[in-house]
Design a protein around this motif. Structure first.
Motif, PDB file in Angstrom:
ATOM      1  N   HIS A 106      53.070  47.385  36.620  1.00  9.58           N
ATOM      2  CA  HIS A 106      53.629  46.264  37.378  1.00  9.58           C
ATOM      3  C   HIS A 106      52.546  45.196  37.497  1.00  9.58           C
ATOM      4  O   HIS A 106      51.349  45.487  37.350  1.00  9.58           O
ATOM      5  N   LEU A 107      52.966  43.973  37.777  1.00 15.87           N
ATOM      6  CA  LEU A 107      52.029  42.870  37.960  1.00 15.87           C
ATOM      7  C   LEU A 107      51.525  42.865  39.398  1.00 15.87           C
ATOM      8  O   LEU A 107      52.317  42.782  40.337  1.00 15.87           O
ATOM      9  N   LEU A 108      50.212  42.941  39.575  1.00 19.95           N
ATOM     10  CA  LEU A 108      49.619  42.957  40.906  1.00 19.95           C
ATOM     11  C   LEU A 108      48.773  41.695  41.111  1.00 19.95           C
ATOM     12  O   LEU A 108      48.135  41.206  40.177  1.00 19.95           O
ATOM     13  N   PRO A 109      48.730  41.170  42.345  1.00 17.82           N
ATOM     14  CA  PRO A 109      48.014  39.921  42.584  1.00 17.82           C
ATOM     15  C   PRO A 109      46.505  40.089  42.508  1.00 17.82           C
ATOM     16  O   PRO A 109      45.963  41.131  42.883  1.00 17.82           O
ATOM     17  N   VAL A 110      45.842  39.056  42.020  1.00 19.02           N
ATOM     18  CA  VAL A 110      44.381  39.051  42.013  1.00 19.02           C
ATOM     19  C   VAL A 110      43.911  38.441  43.335  1.00 19.02           C
ATOM     20  O   VAL A 110      44.616  37.614  43.928  1.00 19.02           O
ATOM     21  N   PRO A 111      42.746  38.828  43.822  1.00 21.45           N
ATOM     22  CA  PRO A 111      42.231  38.195  45.039  1.00 21.45           C
ATOM     23  C   PRO A 111      41.860  36.745  44.766  1.00 21.45           C
ATOM     24  O   PRO A 111      41.292  36.430  43.714  1.00 21.45           O
ATOM     25  N   ARG A 112      42.186  35.857  45.684  1.00 26.53           N
ATOM     26  CA  ARG A 112      41.856  34.443  45.478  1.00 26.53           C
ATOM     27  C   ARG A 112      40.432  34.198  46.004  1.00 26.53           C
ATOM     28  O   ARG A 112      40.210  33.594  47.054  1.00 26.53           O
ATOM     29  N   LEU A 135      48.734  28.526  25.639  1.00 25.71           N
ATOM     30  CA  LEU A 135      49.020  29.570  26.614  1.00 25.71           C
ATOM     31  C   LEU A 135      49.393  28.935  27.945  1.00 25.71           C
ATOM     32  O   LEU A 135      48.773  27.959  28.370  1.00 25.71           O
ATOM     33  N   ALA A 136      50.405  29.492  28.593  1.00 21.81           N
ATOM     34  CA  ALA A 136      50.752  29.113  29.969  1.00 21.81           C
ATOM     35  C   ALA A 136      50.771  30.368  30.826  1.00 21.81           C
ATOM     36  O   ALA A 136      51.158  31.443  30.354  1.00 21.81           O
ATOM     37  N   LEU A 137      50.362  30.235  32.079  1.00 30.98           N
ATOM     38  CA  LEU A 137      50.267  31.379  32.984  1.00 30.98           C
ATOM     39  C   LEU A 137      51.176  31.192  34.191  1.00 30.98           C
ATOM     40  O   LEU A 137      51.287  30.102  34.746  1.00 30.98           O
ATOM     41  N   GLU A 138      51.787  32.310  34.611  1.00 29.12           N
ATOM     42  CA  GLU A 138      52.760  32.307  35.698  1.00 29.12           C
ATOM     43  C   GLU A 138      52.153  32.794  37.008  1.00 29.12           C
ATOM     44  O   GLU A 138      51.423  33.785  37.041  1.00 29.12           O
ATOM     45  N   ASN A 139      52.489  32.106  38.090  1.00 22.52           N
ATOM     46  CA  ASN A 139      52.202  32.611  39.442  1.00 22.52           C
ATOM     47  C   ASN A 139      53.116  33.792  39.719  1.00 22.52           C
ATOM     48  O   ASN A 139      54.295  33.768  39.367  1.00 22.52           O
ATOM     49  N   ILE A 140      52.597  34.857  40.302  1.00 25.19           N
ATOM     50  CA  ILE A 140      53.419  36.052  40.481  1.00 25.19           C
ATOM     51  C   ILE A 140      53.882  36.212  41.929  1.00 25.19           C
ATOM     52  O   ILE A 140      53.328  35.613  42.856  1.00 25.19           O
ATOM     53  N   ALA A 141      54.901  37.037  42.095  1.00 20.50           N
ATOM     54  CA  ALA A 141      55.369  37.435  43.420  1.00 20.50           C
ATOM     55  C   ALA A 141      54.518  38.589  43.920  1.00 20.50           C
ATOM     56  O   ALA A 141      54.058  39.418  43.132  1.00 20.50           O
ATOM     57  N   ALA A 142      54.293  38.657  45.225  1.00 23.10           N
ATOM     58  CA  ALA A 142      53.456  39.723  45.777  1.00 23.10           C
ATOM     59  C   ALA A 142      54.029  40.219  47.093  1.00 23.10           C
ATOM     60  O   ALA A 142      54.602  39.453  47.874  1.00 23.10           O
ATOM     61  N   LEU A 143      53.841  41.499  47.334  1.00 23.83           N
ATOM     62  CA  LEU A 143      54.256  42.106  48.600  1.00 23.83           C
ATOM     63  C   LEU A 143      53.159  42.028  49.652  1.00 23.83           C
ATOM     64  O   LEU A 143      53.417  42.243  50.834  1.00 23.83           O
ATOM     65  N   PHE A 144      51.940  41.770  49.238  1.00 20.70           N
ATOM     66  CA  PHE A 144      50.808  41.809  50.161  1.00 20.70           C
ATOM     67  C   PHE A 144      49.770  40.776  49.759  1.00 20.70           C
ATOM     68  O   PHE A 144      49.814  40.222  48.657  1.00 20.70           O
ATOM     69  N   ALA A 145      48.834  40.517  50.666  1.00 20.70           N
ATOM     70  CA  ALA A 145      47.715  39.614  50.413  1.00 20.70           C
ATOM     71  C   ALA A 145      46.414  40.404  50.442  1.00 20.70           C
ATOM     72  O   ALA A 145      46.312  41.445  51.088  1.00 20.70           O
ATOM     73  N   TRP A 146      45.414  39.886  49.725  1.00 18.15           N
ATOM     74  CA  TRP A 146      44.078  40.479  49.765  1.00 18.15           C
ATOM     75  C   TRP A 146      43.335  39.991  51.005  1.00 18.15           C
ATOM     76  O   TRP A 146      43.459  38.827  51.392  1.00 18.15           O
ATOM     77  N   PRO A 147      42.539  40.846  51.617  1.00 27.39           N
ATOM     78  CA  PRO A 147      41.683  40.368  52.716  1.00 27.39           C
ATOM     79  C   PRO A 147      40.521  39.543  52.163  1.00 27.39           C
ATOM     80  O   PRO A 147      40.106  39.718  51.013  1.00 27.39           O
ATOM     81  N   GLY A 148      40.022  38.638  52.983  1.00 28.44           N
ATOM     82  CA  GLY A 148      38.814  37.889  52.627  1.00 28.44           C
ATOM     83  C   GLY A 148      38.989  36.880  51.511  1.00 28.44           C
ATOM     84  O   GLY A 148      38.019  36.561  50.804  1.00 28.44           O
ATOM     85  N   GLU A 149      40.195  36.327  51.352  1.00 30.81           N
ATOM     86  CA  GLU A 149      40.388  35.342  50.289  1.00 30.81           C
ATOM     87  C   GLU A 149      39.698  34.027  50.650  1.00 30.81           C
ATOM     88  O   GLU A 149      39.668  33.616  51.815  1.00 30.81           O
ATOM     89  N   GLU A 150      39.155  33.358  49.639  1.00 31.53           N
ATOM     90  CA  GLU A 150      38.360  32.149  49.842  1.00 31.53           C
ATOM     91  C   GLU A 150      39.100  30.871  49.455  1.00 31.53           C
ATOM     92  O   GLU A 150      38.663  29.775  49.801  1.00 31.53           O
TER      93      GLU A 150
END
Length: 441
Positions: A106-112, A135-150
């Motif tokens: 599955h596609l999982l979010p990267v920390p920002r 190449l084009a890249l898609e923003n994904i859907a996520a169920l959660f957020a990463w802590p400590g995003e900058e």
């Protein structure tokens, strides 16, 4: 970007219906589901009619800590050439870790974060050098957020474009998903990102359960997602808009109706042309911690420090292990959301294995006994090598435990496993040894 128009995701289950849809401008195919040497007849007929076909990858994992797999890049490029595609698309996501070896399926979010952005940018440049088309890249859907995003989502995407020149595939359904699940403002994202880098737009349906939006691609497009398409359309005329549907396919009439609704939004009223790449006023006014570069400043590409890759790898491995291997949830994450994601990954894994190996539910007595057995197996056996290998490992696990209980079903499963694995199921002692070895590692 070339004008694409209004299109639909081509899937084998609706191939005939797609060919009959009037006014269809283009289609998108999941790249990993087609073979460049044996393209489906339906796609060949569409191409002969002048319908453009764009391959959409799901397995590169450009947001992962490892550099892109050259074989996967070559495979994606081969499909672009075979389909005569004007571009290829992928996702801003990670899908696996190499230490330990785990597949999310599955596609999982990267920390920002700055580290993750540096890694992503270098991976994107590697991919761009290897691919024969843009190449084009898609923003994904996520169920959660990463802590400590900058960084905010808008700033993250903006800097990605500034540093790599990559195009954006904006999924407005994913913007809605992240509004519900992560409290993010879709309008603020649209205000902040460089819309002149827009390649095309995805539109899809989903469903909300217990305060969580699930981006299912198996439900009708809701009005709130069409409203977000209109929000985007008020800012820029999108080169293309595509309807995604991956399951519970409706009738041809319903598909045509959804395309008509999308086309009505796209053609309604003049759009505001996109401005040059800048930091949008919504982004500049935010109070979240982020590093804002001078407007229009493009960072010079350079090698990513291995320390940054290591930090990203450690964070992603800890998260993925918690999601698929039952290890403790890392500090700072919303524990309830991580548990929801873990259940969703296991359920998707069961569904995909059933599609890859449709004989298994039949042998095990139907969908419900199959699902119960698979979810029990999945708790202790994370996926490491894709769904086809997962199906074989599941069958092997059952046979080692002398399952299913019915002798006739067990004989059928043994035959099925031998035909595909080319070997006898290992004895129970071999299985125990493997388990102990894995624990020791």
């Amino acid at each position: 970007m070339a004008h694409l128009g209004v299109g639909i995701g081509w899937r084998p289950e609706i191939a005939d219906a797609v060919e009959r849809l009037s006014g269809l401008d283009w289609v998108e195919v999941v790249a990993e589901n087609v073979c460049p040497d044996h393209l489906p007849e339906s796609l060949l007929r569409l191409r002969e009619r002048g319908t453009r076909v764009v391959p959409h990858g799901v397995s590169l994992g450009l947001g992962g800590a490892d550099r892109p797999d050259p074989a996967k890049l070559a495979a994606l490029g081969e499909r672009a050439v075979a389909l005569g595609a004007p571009l290829v698309t992928e996702h801003i996501a990670f899908v696996r870790t190499s230490s330990p070896v785990l597949e999310a399926g599955h596609l999982l979010p990267v920390p920002r974060t700055r580290d993750a952005l540096d890694v992503l940018c270098e991976n994107v440049r590697i991919a761009q050098d290897a691919l024969p088309v843009p190449l084009a890249l898609e923003n994904i859907a996520a169920l959660f957020a990463w802590p400590g995003e900058e960084l905010t989502e808008g700033r993250f995407l903006t800097e990605l474009v500034e540093r790599t020149g990559v195009r954006l595939l904006i999924d407005v359904a994913n913007l809605h998903t992240n509004r519900v699940n992560r409290g993010e403002d879709p309008a603020a994202v649209l205000d902040a990102i460089p819309l002149e880098a827009l390649a095309y737009v995805h539109v899809a349906g989903g469903i909300e359960r217990a305060g969580v939006w699930h981006d299912t691609h198996a439900h009708p497009v809701p009005p709130v997602v069409l409203d977000l398409l209109a929000e985007l359309r008020s800012r820029v005329e999108p080169p293309g808009v595509l309807l995604e549907r991956d399951d519970d396919f409706p009738s041809e009439v319903e598909l045509a109706g959804e395309l008509t609704a999308i086309r009505a939004v796209v053609t309604a009223g003049p759009a505001v042309p996109a401005a040059p790449i800048t930091v949008g006023p919504a982004a500049a006014a935010r109070t979240e911690p982020e590093v804002v570069t001078e407007p229009g400043l493009v960072a010079e590409p350079g090698p990513v420090a291995e320390a940054a890759r290591t930090r990203v790898a450690l964070g992603q491995a800890a998260l993925l292990s918690a999601l698929v291997a039952g290890t403790p949830i890392p500090e700072g994450f919303d524990r309830r959301r991580i548990r929801v994601q873990a259940r969703a990954l296991a359920a998707k894994r069961a569904d995909v294995v059933a599609k890859v190996a449709p004989e298994l539910p039949v042998i095990l007595g139907g969908p419900d006994p199959y699902r119960e057995a698979f979810l029990s197996y999945a708790k202790g056996r994370p996926m490491t090598s894709g769904y086809r290998r997962d199906a074989l490992d599941f069958a092997e696990d059952l046979l080692i435990r002398d399952l299913p209980a019915d002798p006739a079903a067990r004989r059928r499963l043994t035959t099925w496993w031998r035909d595909r694995a080319g070997a006898k199921p290992p004895r129970r002692i071999v299985r125990w040894a493997r388990t102990l070895s894995g624990r020791a590692a």
